[in-house]
Design an enzyme around this catalytic site. Sequence first.
Site, PDB file in Angstrom:
ATOM      1  N   PHE A   1      17.497 155.113  54.381  1.00 48.09           N
ATOM      2  CA  PHE A   1      18.423 156.140  53.885  1.00 48.09           C
ATOM      3  C   PHE A   1      18.747 157.121  55.004  1.00 48.09           C
ATOM      4  CE2 PHE A   1      20.325 157.709  50.035  1.00 48.09           C
ATOM      5  CZ  PHE A   1      20.492 159.061  50.224  1.00 48.09           C
TER       6      PHE A   1
ATOM      7  N   CYS B   1      14.566 154.310  48.683  1.00 53.20           N
ATOM      8  CA  CYS B   1      13.174 154.127  48.264  1.00 53.20           C
ATOM      9  C   CYS B   1      13.024 153.532  46.866  1.00 53.20           C
ATOM     10  CB  CYS B   1      12.430 155.446  48.373  1.00 53.20           C
ATOM     11  SG  CYS B   1      12.100 155.937  50.077  1.00 53.20           S
TER      12      CYS B   1
ATOM     13  N   VAL C   1      12.074 157.939  53.518  1.00 54.03           N
ATOM     14  CA  VAL C   1      12.091 159.407  53.504  1.00 54.03           C
ATOM     15  C   VAL C   1      12.931 159.864  52.313  1.00 54.03           C
ATOM     16  CG1 VAL C   1      12.785 161.506  54.727  1.00 54.03           C
ATOM     17  CG2 VAL C   1      11.867 159.560  56.012  1.00 54.03           C
TER      18      VAL C   1
ATOM     19  N   GLU D   1      19.963 168.977  45.611  1.00 55.14           N
ATOM     20  CA  GLU D   1      20.267 170.022  44.623  1.00 55.14           C
ATOM     21  C   GLU D   1      19.838 169.658  43.210  1.00 55.14           C
ATOM     22  OE1 GLU D   1      24.485 171.415  46.772  1.00 55.14           O
ATOM     23  OE2 GLU D   1      24.443 170.292  44.880  1.00 55.14           O
ATOM     24  N   THR D   2      19.546 168.374  42.995  1.00 56.07           N
ATOM     25  CA  THR D   2      19.346 167.926  41.612  1.00 56.07           C
ATOM     26  C   THR D   2      17.961 167.313  41.406  1.00 56.07           C
ATOM     27  OG1 THR D   2      20.084 165.654  41.961  1.00 56.07           O
ATOM     28  CG2 THR D   2      21.808 167.330  41.571  1.00 56.07           C
TER      29      THR D   2
ATOM     30  N   HIS E   1      17.316 164.408  41.120  1.00 49.81           N
ATOM     31  CA  HIS E   1      17.211 163.044  41.657  1.00 49.81           C
ATOM     32  C   HIS E   1      16.039 162.898  42.626  1.00 49.81           C
ATOM     33  CE1 HIS E   1      19.179 159.296  43.494  1.00 49.81           C
ATOM     34  NE2 HIS E   1      18.645 158.985  42.333  1.00 49.81           N
TER      35      HIS E   1
ATOM     36  N   ASN F   1       1.520 153.165  51.670  1.00 49.72           N
ATOM     37  CA  ASN F   1       2.706 153.890  51.234  1.00 49.72           C
ATOM     38  C   ASN F   1       3.103 154.919  52.291  1.00 49.72           C
ATOM     39  OD1 ASN F   1       4.662 155.448  50.042  1.00 49.72           O
ATOM     40  ND2 ASN F   1       3.592 155.678  48.080  1.00 49.72           N
TER      41      ASN F   1
END
EC number: 2.5.1.78
Length: 151
Positions: free
Chosen positions: A16, A47, A76, A81-82, A84, A109
Amino acid sequence: MSSQSAPHILIVEARFYDDMSDALLAGATAALEAAGATWEAITVPGCLEIPPAIAMALDATEDGGTVYDGFIALGVVIRGETYHFDIVSNESSRGLMNLAVSESLALGNGIMTVENEAQAWARVSPDNLDKGGFAARAALSMIALREKLGN
Ligand SMILES: Nc1c(NC[C@H](O)[C@H](O)[C@H](O)CO)[nH]c(=O)[nH]c1=O
Ligand SMILES: CC(=O)[C@@H](O)COP(=O)(O)O
């Protein structure tokens, strides 16, 4: 894996953040190579896709595909803002833990769940906290433990 052969590891990386993923992968592969392990890496978008990718690899092994002695998850997750962030962090971790326990996986992990880029860089950098290397060593330790336990 017999005690004579080198462990073979599947690294599943969520790219990402490409540059941070490069750092995690460098740390993880350096640790594996220092231990004499062999490895291969596959890439997923984020992820959340790491646990299903490992499940797919296990299915492929059952169908005669490559046998992996251990797995390393690298990624990572940076809070936005949310909500998520919580979903991605918690569900990727839950998926990995469910797999590791149900399949007796030697799994490291290396998913960073952080508040900002500064925290991320401190952890992904091999010359700082080197969490990629730590995850690799965790997987190797669990392979050794599984051998010691005899399964
Ligand atoms: N925000 C981050 C994500 N989000 C994407 C998810 O992981 C997933 O790929 C998407 O929801 C599609 O299923 N992933 C990360 O690895 N890191 C993030 O910070
Ligand atoms: C961890 C995430 O999914 C995050 O990057 C998403 O950001 P936002 O919550 O601002 O959509």
